[in-house]
Structure formats: structure tokens, C-alpha cells
Design a protein around this motif. Structure first.
Motif, PDB file in Angstrom:
ATOM      1  N   LEU A  33     105.311  37.830  -0.237  1.00 26.50           N
ATOM      2  CA  LEU A  33     104.955  38.219   1.151  1.00 26.50           C
ATOM      3  C   LEU A  33     103.764  39.341   1.183  1.00 26.50           C
ATOM      4  CD1 LEU A  33     108.736  38.969   1.922  1.00 26.50           C
ATOM      5  CD2 LEU A  33     107.563  37.074   2.716  1.00 26.50           C
ATOM      6  N   LEU A  34     103.187  38.994   2.119  1.00 25.05           N
ATOM      7  CA  LEU A  34     101.783  39.886   2.432  1.00 25.05           C
ATOM      8  C   LEU A  34     102.372  41.029   2.907  1.00 25.05           C
ATOM      9  CD1 LEU A  34      98.843  39.900   2.778  1.00 25.05           C
ATOM     10  CD2 LEU A  34      99.011  39.110   5.244  1.00 25.05           C
ATOM     11  N   LYS A  35     101.848  42.265   2.548  1.00 26.80           N
ATOM     12  CA  LYS A  35     102.410  43.840   2.810  1.00 26.80           C
ATOM     13  C   LYS A  35     101.445  44.284   3.857  1.00 26.80           C
ATOM     14  CE  LYS A  35     106.350  43.182   0.686  1.00 26.80           C
ATOM     15  NZ  LYS A  35     105.962  42.813  -0.654  1.00 26.80           N
ATOM     16  N   LYS A  36      99.987  44.030   3.591  1.00 25.60           N
ATOM     17  CA  LYS A  36      98.931  44.957   4.170  1.00 25.60           C
ATOM     18  C   LYS A  36      97.670  44.115   4.250  1.00 25.60           C
ATOM     19  CE  LYS A  36      98.299  49.312   3.004  1.00 25.60           C
ATOM     20  NZ  LYS A  36      98.526  49.950   4.189  1.00 25.60           N
ATOM     21  N   ASN A  44      83.536  49.627  10.956  1.00 27.65           N
ATOM     22  CA  ASN A  44      84.856  50.113  11.100  1.00 27.65           C
ATOM     23  C   ASN A  44      86.000  49.259  10.321  1.00 27.65           C
ATOM     24  OD1 ASN A  44      83.815  51.746  13.331  1.00 27.65           O
ATOM     25  ND2 ASN A  44      83.862  49.774  14.574  1.00 27.65           N
ATOM     26  N   THR A  45      86.805  50.227   9.849  1.00 31.82           N
ATOM     27  CA  THR A  45      88.031  49.575   9.110  1.00 31.82           C
ATOM     28  C   THR A  45      89.276  49.880   9.854  1.00 31.82           C
ATOM     29  OG1 THR A  45      86.720  50.046   7.114  1.00 31.82           O
ATOM     30  CG2 THR A  45      89.291  49.825   7.039  1.00 31.82           C
ATOM     31  N   GLU A  46      90.179  48.746   9.732  1.00 31.05           N
ATOM     32  CA  GLU A  46      91.471  48.991  10.331  1.00 31.05           C
ATOM     33  C   GLU A  46      92.536  48.247   9.412  1.00 31.05           C
ATOM     34  OE1 GLU A  46      91.732  47.116  14.312  1.00 31.05           O
ATOM     35  OE2 GLU A  46      89.741  47.655  14.815  1.00 31.05           O
ATOM     36  N   THR A  47      93.722  48.757   9.501  1.00 33.48           N
ATOM     37  CA  THR A  47      94.780  48.384   8.574  1.00 33.48           C
ATOM     38  C   THR A  47      95.995  47.932   9.247  1.00 33.48           C
ATOM     39  OG1 THR A  47      95.807  50.724   8.187  1.00 33.48           O
ATOM     40  CG2 THR A  47      93.870  49.925   6.621  1.00 33.48           C
ATOM     41  N   TYR A  48      96.816  47.164   8.446  1.00 33.96           N
ATOM     42  CA  TYR A  48      97.753  46.503   9.478  1.00 33.96           C
ATOM     43  C   TYR A  48      98.874  46.278   8.159  1.00 33.96           C
ATOM     44  CZ  TYR A  48      94.509  45.147  12.841  1.00 33.96           C
ATOM     45  OH  TYR A  48      93.465  45.090  13.868  1.00 33.96           O
ATOM     46  N   ASP A  49     100.301  46.940   8.455  1.00 32.07           N
ATOM     47  CA  ASP A  49     101.195  46.985   7.691  1.00 32.07           C
ATOM     48  C   ASP A  49     102.349  45.815   8.108  1.00 32.07           C
ATOM     49  OD1 ASP A  49     100.357  48.761   5.588  1.00 32.07           O
ATOM     50  OD2 ASP A  49     100.361  50.330   7.390  1.00 32.07           O
ATOM     51  N   TRP A  50     102.710  45.138   7.268  1.00 30.31           N
ATOM     52  CA  TRP A  50     103.660  44.145   7.525  1.00 30.31           C
ATOM     53  C   TRP A  50     105.189  44.451   6.835  1.00 30.31           C
ATOM     54  CZ3 TRP A  50     102.152  40.179  10.580  1.00 30.31           C
ATOM     55  CH2 TRP A  50     100.838  39.811  10.774  1.00 30.31           C
ATOM     56  N   THR A  51     106.157  44.423   7.774  1.00 26.65           N
ATOM     57  CA  THR A  51     107.316  44.792   7.049  1.00 26.65           C
ATOM     58  C   THR A  51     108.349  43.510   7.282  1.00 26.65           C
ATOM     59  OG1 THR A  51     108.170  45.847   9.425  1.00 26.65           O
ATOM     60  CG2 THR A  51     107.243  47.258   7.510  1.00 26.65           C
ATOM     61  N   PRO A 180      99.127  32.760   3.260  1.00 25.90           N
ATOM     62  CA  PRO A 180     100.145  33.991   3.030  1.00 25.90           C
ATOM     63  C   PRO A 180     101.254  34.370   3.539  1.00 25.90           C
ATOM     64  CG  PRO A 180      97.594  34.420   3.734  1.00 25.90           C
ATOM     65  CD  PRO A 180      97.946  33.030   3.780  1.00 25.90           C
ATOM     66  N   PHE A 181     101.383  33.363   4.599  1.00 27.33           N
ATOM     67  CA  PHE A 181     102.721  33.623   5.603  1.00 27.33           C
ATOM     68  C   PHE A 181     103.724  32.343   5.082  1.00 27.33           C
ATOM     69  CE2 PHE A 181      99.627  36.047   7.780  1.00 27.33           C
ATOM     70  CZ  PHE A 181     100.476  37.179   7.978  1.00 27.33           C
ATOM     71  N   MET A 182     103.400  31.655   4.093  1.00 30.37           N
ATOM     72  CA  MET A 182     104.249  30.357   3.861  1.00 30.37           C
ATOM     73  C   MET A 182     105.824  30.706   3.456  1.00 30.37           C
ATOM     74  SD  MET A 182     103.048  28.962   0.113  1.00 30.37           S
ATOM     75  CE  MET A 182     104.286  27.803   0.078  1.00 30.37           C
ATOM     76  N   ALA A 246      83.321  39.397   9.917  1.00 29.36           N
ATOM     77  CA  ALA A 246      84.410  40.265   9.608  1.00 29.36           C
ATOM     78  C   ALA A 246      84.981  39.858   8.084  1.00 29.36           C
ATOM     79  CB  ALA A 246      85.622  39.974  10.685  1.00 29.36           C
ATOM     80  N   SER A 247      85.131  40.814   7.262  1.00 32.47           N
ATOM     81  CA  SER A 247      85.703  40.860   6.253  1.00 32.47           C
ATOM     82  C   SER A 247      87.434  41.240   6.142  1.00 32.47           C
ATOM     83  CB  SER A 247      85.199  41.548   5.101  1.00 32.47           C
ATOM     84  OG  SER A 247      83.895  40.993   5.087  1.00 32.47           O
ATOM     85  N   TYR A 248      88.280  40.576   5.309  1.00 30.62           N
ATOM     86  CA  TYR A 248      89.798  41.120   5.353  1.00 30.62           C
ATOM     87  C   TYR A 248      90.148  41.018   3.856  1.00 30.62           C
ATOM     88  CZ  TYR A 248      89.377  39.116  10.143  1.00 30.62           C
ATOM     89  OH  TYR A 248      89.087  38.782  11.341  1.00 30.62           O
ATOM     90  N   GLN A 249      90.795  42.146   3.490  1.00 32.48           N
ATOM     91  CA  GLN A 249      91.685  42.177   2.254  1.00 32.48           C
ATOM     92  C   GLN A 249      92.975  42.144   2.323  1.00 32.48           C
ATOM     93  OE1 GLN A 249      91.042  45.844   0.108  1.00 32.48           O
ATOM     94  NE2 GLN A 249      91.718  45.317  -1.681  1.00 32.48           N
ATOM     95  N   LEU A 250      93.935  41.260   1.418  1.00 34.66           N
ATOM     96  CA  LEU A 250      95.229  41.055   1.510  1.00 34.66           C
ATOM     97  C   LEU A 250      95.806  41.493   0.644  1.00 34.66           C
ATOM     98  CD1 LEU A 250      94.769  37.294   2.769  1.00 34.66           C
ATOM     99  CD2 LEU A 250      94.507  39.405   4.362  1.00 34.66           C
ATOM    100  N   LEU A 251      96.830  42.308   0.744  1.00 38.17           N
ATOM    101  CA  LEU A 251      97.615  43.051  -0.294  1.00 38.17           C
ATOM    102  C   LEU A 251      99.031  42.529  -0.355  1.00 38.17           C
ATOM    103  CD1 LEU A 251      96.209  46.477  -0.196  1.00 38.17           C
ATOM    104  CD2 LEU A 251      95.461  44.762  -1.455  1.00 38.17           C
ATOM    105  N   TYR A 252      99.527  42.022  -1.329  1.00 38.95           N
ATOM    106  CA  TYR A 252     101.009  41.503  -1.485  1.00 38.95           C
ATOM    107  C   TYR A 252     101.958  42.345  -2.111  1.00 38.95           C
ATOM    108  CZ  TYR A 252      98.527  37.375  -0.116  1.00 38.95           C
ATOM    109  OH  TYR A 252      97.660  36.087   0.097  1.00 38.95           O
TER     110      TYR A 252
END
Length: 252
Positions: A33-36, A44-51, A180-182, A246-252
Motif C-alpha cells: 500500500l502507498l503510504k506517502k 515547492n514541495t508538498e507531502t500527502y500521507d495515506w492511511t 500503486p493503488f491496485m 512536476a516530480s513525485y516520490q512514492l513511499l510504500y
């Protein structure tokens, strides 16, 4: 929060094949599961946390205070609420029949109107839709547009959308890697969620034909990914035709 909607559009599409109705969305072998998500754009940098609650989405919270909250009925996702701080800005409700999505409603808080999209499952595997504007107080209804979704390999490959003034045709090309959301429960039933396709969009081409003015415009977005050993994206670089990146980093 609009940026996270752009992000997940870059990673995956809003749509999924109706042929997946009897399939489980959970990848039992990995259950990743994708976490961040970390977005960098224009310095600019923005972060998103998935629960999650198990494999069900609970929330997506941004460092700017905006958030998405998810509500399930059983294993069906029935509501998404979008907040700006403590203020509810937007609500999307989903309605099903025998496990198939048949309608969705989108409501902006304080608006006198809402929008409803109804879906029809065709024998050739396509899905037709009609979108309406509805006056909440009187239930007066008018048609916004009609369209059709085309699928291959559990991904949408084309979207046609026809209104009084324009015809919009969007085509999509995919990689052969994992979305990432499969593994998230319920997303495979939706057609508006940009998290539910099997693979990841590498190119989106939108052609807009102005039926009254006779003009045609084309807009192209490309996405370049790197992947981890399990085949999930860990970085995405999204480039618009305008040159915006736009660039994205995905953390699991």
C-alpha cells in the motif's frame, strides 16, 4: 489537495474495466500500500500521507491542512469528502446495484446545484455515461454531456465526451507495471477515481473539437517512471505540453 488529484491522475486513471467486477483488487502475494507521496513543482514541495483500515482507504492528508476522507459500506467505497482545513468543500457519493457502480453525485458545499453521472454497461464491454446538472431545491435536471469509456487489459484506453459545444476524445497509453493503488479495496468499481487502473499512464492525449467554432486543439501529458523491485512506481516525472513539470516520490 487539487495537486494530489493531478498526482494520482499521473499514476493511474479514473477508470477501470467492468470485466473486473468478480476480481479481488487485493494483491495477496504482496499486499503493498502507498503510504506517502512527495510532490515537487516550481521549487515547492508538498507531502500527502495515506492511511488505511486494512486495505480500505481512510484518509489522504496534505501538509497544507487539506485532506480527503473515505467512507465504505462493506467493501464498496460510497463517499469521498474533501476538506480545506476543517471546512468541507466537496463531497462525492457513489451508488451501486449488485456491486456495480450505477451512479455518482458530486456536490460542492453551499452550492445550489449538484452533478450526477449515470453509467450503463454495454454488451461490447464499453461503459456509456450521461452527466446531469441538478438544482437541489427543485430537482430540475439538465444534461451536461454524454460519453463512452473503452477498456483493454483492465485499463481505460479511450474516453469520449460529447456536449452541445464540443467533442473531447482522450486516449491513454500504459506501462506494464503495477498501479500503486491496485491493492486498495473498492477502487476497481469506480470510473471517476484516478487510482483504479491496473497499470500506469505513460501518455495522455486529449483532443478537443469545438463544434461551433470548428477548431481542434490537442493536449499531451507524458509520465516517466522509475520502479522498485516489486514493479511499483517510486518516482514519476509528469510533463505537460506547456512545458510545466512536476516530480513525485512514492513511499510504500
Amino acid at each position: 489537495m487539487k495537486k494530489i488529484l493531478t498526482l494520482v491522475s499521473a499514476i493511474a486513471l479514473v477508470f477501470t474495466s467492468c470485466s473486473k467486477d468478480d476480481d479481488s483488487v487485493v494483491d495477496e502475494a504482496e499486499n503493498i500500500l502507498l503510504k506517502k507521496t512527495i510532490l515537487t513543482e516550481g521549487g515547492n514541495t508538498e507531502t500527502y500521507d495515506w492511511t488505511y483500515d486494512g486495505n480500505k482507504l481512510v484518509s489522504n492528508i496534505s501538509n497544507d491542512g487539506s485532506k480527503l476522507l473515505y467512507t465504505y459500506t462493506g467493501d464498496l467505497l460510497t463517499k469521498i469528502e474533501e476538506f480545506d482545513g476543517a471546512s468541507l468543500e466537496f463531497t462525492t457519493n457513489y451508488f451501486y446495484n449488485n456491486g456495480k457502480l450505477v451512479s455518482m453525485e458530486e456536490i460542492s458545499t453551499g452550492s445550489s446545484q449538484k452533478e450526477r453521472t449515470d453509467y450503463t454497461y454495454n454488451s461490447d464491454g464499453t461503459v456509456s455515461f450521461t452527466k446531469y446538472a441538478i438544482v437541489i431545491a427543485t430537482n430540475a435536471t439538465s444534461t451536461i454531456n454524454n460519453g463512452k469509456l473503452f477498456f483493454a487489459n483492465n485499463n481505460v484506453i479511450k474516453r469520449e465526451e460529447i456536449s452541445t459545444y464540443s467533442t473531447i476524445t482522450t486516449t491513454y497509453l500504459y506501462d506494464d507495471k503495477k498501479n500503486p493503488f491496485m491493492n486498495v479495496v473498492g477502487l476497481d468499481k469506480l470510473f471517476d477515481e484516478p487510482r483504479s487502473s491496473k497499470n500506469n499512464v505513460v501518455k495522455e492525449t486529449e483532443v478537443v473539437e469545438n463544434t461551433s467554432g470548428g477548431t481542434t486543439n490537442t493536449y499531451i501529458t507524458t509520465n516517466v517512471y522509475t520502479y522498485n523491485a516489486n514493479g511499483y512506481p517510486i518516482t514519476v516525472v509528469e510533463t505537460q505540453q506547456s512545458g510545466d513539470v512536476a516530480s513525485y516520490q512514492l513511499l510504500y
